[in-house]
Design a protein around this motif. Structure first.
Motif, PDB file in Angstrom:
ATOM      1  N   UNK A  38       5.684  13.364  -0.868  1.00  0.00           N
ATOM      2  CA  UNK A  38       6.329  12.740   0.090  1.00  0.00           C
ATOM      3  C   UNK A  38       5.483  11.632   0.686  1.00  0.00           C
ATOM      4  N   UNK A  39       4.081  11.646   0.470  1.00  0.00           N
ATOM      5  CA  UNK A  39       3.248  10.353   1.120  1.00  0.00           C
ATOM      6  C   UNK A  39       2.955   9.572  -0.086  1.00  0.00           C
ATOM      7  N   UNK A  40       3.599   9.756  -1.289  1.00  0.00           N
ATOM      8  CA  UNK A  40       2.922   8.649  -1.984  1.00  0.00           C
ATOM      9  C   UNK A  40       4.563   7.602  -2.606  1.00  0.00           C
ATOM     10  N   UNK A  41       4.036   6.444  -2.572  1.00  0.00           N
ATOM     11  CA  UNK A  41       5.162   5.531  -2.933  1.00  0.00           C
ATOM     12  C   UNK A  41       4.586   4.334  -3.853  1.00  0.00           C
ATOM     13  N   UNK A  42       5.392   3.568  -4.829  1.00  0.00           N
ATOM     14  CA  UNK A  42       4.800   2.692  -5.403  1.00  0.00           C
ATOM     15  C   UNK A  42       4.505   1.420  -4.382  1.00  0.00           C
ATOM     16  N   UNK A  43       3.920   0.535  -4.776  1.00  0.00           N
ATOM     17  CA  UNK A  43       3.720  -0.776  -3.876  1.00  0.00           C
ATOM     18  C   UNK A  43       5.283  -1.484  -3.664  1.00  0.00           C
ATOM     19  N   UNK A  44       5.530  -2.193  -2.598  1.00  0.00           N
ATOM     20  CA  UNK A  44       6.615  -2.601  -2.278  1.00  0.00           C
ATOM     21  C   UNK A  44       6.683  -4.081  -2.707  1.00  0.00           C
ATOM     22  N   UNK A  45       6.094  -4.404  -3.982  1.00  0.00           N
ATOM     23  CA  UNK A  45       5.961  -5.945  -4.232  1.00  0.00           C
ATOM     24  C   UNK A  45       6.941  -6.122  -5.504  1.00  0.00           C
ATOM     25  N   UNK A  46       7.756  -5.491  -5.840  1.00  0.00           N
ATOM     26  CA  UNK A  46       8.554  -5.666  -7.032  1.00  0.00           C
ATOM     27  C   UNK A  46       7.983  -4.890  -8.388  1.00  0.00           C
ATOM     28  N   UNK A  47       8.869  -5.212  -9.128  1.00  0.00           N
ATOM     29  CA  UNK A  47       8.451  -4.291 -10.674  1.00  0.00           C
ATOM     30  C   UNK A  47       9.243  -2.833 -10.518  1.00  0.00           C
TER      31      UNK A  47
END
Length: 250
Positions: A38-47
C-alpha cells in the motif's frame, strides 16, 4: 522486451518491514512475498507501470533460481558466487527496467522486501541493512548493475577462463569512476581474461585485478578512454597488466 517503471518503497516503510520480518525464518519469509504494497507506487512521471502478472513472473523466476541453488540450505562461497551471477543475468534480462529507475533506492527496496523477502536474508544471513534496503550494496541491486556494466551473461567467459569472482566484481563495481563506464569496465575485465588465457594462474587473477583497476582510474585523469578504439584501449590496458605482473610481489 517492454520497459516498465517499478513501485518505489519509501525508506521509513522499508525500515518497518525489516523490523517486522527480523525474526522470521527463511521458509516463513516466502509467505510474506507480495506483488504490491500500500505504500509503494511507481514514479508519477510517465512510463508503463509494471503489471502484476509481470511481477508474478519475476517472483516465480527468482524463486525458481533460488530453488535450483538449494534454498533454504546454507550456501557455500562457490554457490554464492554462482547464484549471484545467475540472478544478475536474470534480473538484467527480465526486469525491463532502465538505468534511471534502477538507480532508485525505493525500487530495490520493493523488490527485495516485498516481492521476494526471503532471498536477501538467505544470501546474506547476517541481514545487514545495506543488503535489504535498496542502496547500492543491496542484495539484488548490485547484481543488476553488474550485468548492466559487465554482462549481460555474467556466467560467460572466453575459452580457458573462468567468470569473474566476487572480489573482481567489487574491484570494478565499487569504483564509481569505472562502474558507470561500460566500455572501460569491460575492457578491464577482458584484459584480465587475456592474461589468464596466456597462462596467468587463476589464483593470481584477483591480485592482478586489484593492481589493474587503480591504474585504469589514474589513466582517466589524462586519457579520454571513451574516444580510444577497442584495439587502442586493449593495448593500453595490456600495458598496465604487464606493469602489475612485473612487480616482484605478484
Amino acid at each position: 522486451m517492454s520497459i516498465y517503471i517499478y513501485p518505489r518503497l519509501p525508506r521509513d516503510v522499508a525500515h518497518r518491514i525489516i523490523a517486522e520480518l527480523a525474526d522470521k525464518g527463511l521458509t516463513e519469509l516466502v509467505g510474506y512475498g507480495a506483488l504490491s504494497h500500500p505504500s509503494a507506487a511507481p514514479a508519477a512521471v510517465g512510463g508503463i507501470p509494471v503489471p502484476q502478472q509481470e511481477l508474478q513472473r519475476i517472483q516465480d523466476g527468482l524463486r525458481e533460481i533460488a530453488s535450483r541453488y538449494g534454498f533454504p540450505s546454507k550456501l557455500d562461497q562457490r554457490s554464492q558466487q554462482n547464484l549471484d551471477r545467475t540472478l544478475g543475468t536474470y534480473l538484467y534480462k527480465e526486469l525491463g527496467i532502465v538505468p534511471g529507475d534502477a538507480a532508485v533506492e525505493g525500487v530495490w527496496s520493493f523488490l527485495t522486501l516485498v516481492l521476494v523477502p526471503e532471498l536477501a536474508p538467505w544470501r546474506f544471513p547476517q541481514r545487514a541493512e545495506n543488503r535489504l534496503i535498496g542502496v547500492p550494496r543491496n542484495a539484488l541491486r548490485r547484481l543488476w548493475w553488474r550485468a548492466w556494466a559487465l554482462g549481460p551473461d555474467l556466467n560467460a567467459a572466453p575459452g580457458g577462463c573462468s567468470p569473474l569472482g566476487e572480489d573482481e566484481f567489487v574491484q570494478i563495481m565499487e569504483r564509481s569512476g569505472l562502474s558507470g563506464n561500460r566500455k572501460a569496465a569491460r575492457a578491464a575485465r577482458d584484459a584480465v581474461w587475456r592474461a589468464e588465457a596466456n597462462g596467468l594462474l587463476p589464483i593470481l587473477r584477483t591480485e592482478l585485478m586489484r593492481g589493474l583497476i587503480p591504474r585504469v582510474l589514474a589513466a582517466r585523469s589524462h586519457v579520454v578512454l571513451d574516444i580510444l578504439s577497442d584495439d587502442e584501449l586493449a593495448a593500453l590496458l595490456d600495458g598496465y597488466v604487464r606493469q602489475v605482473l612485473e612487480r616482484p610481489r605478484l
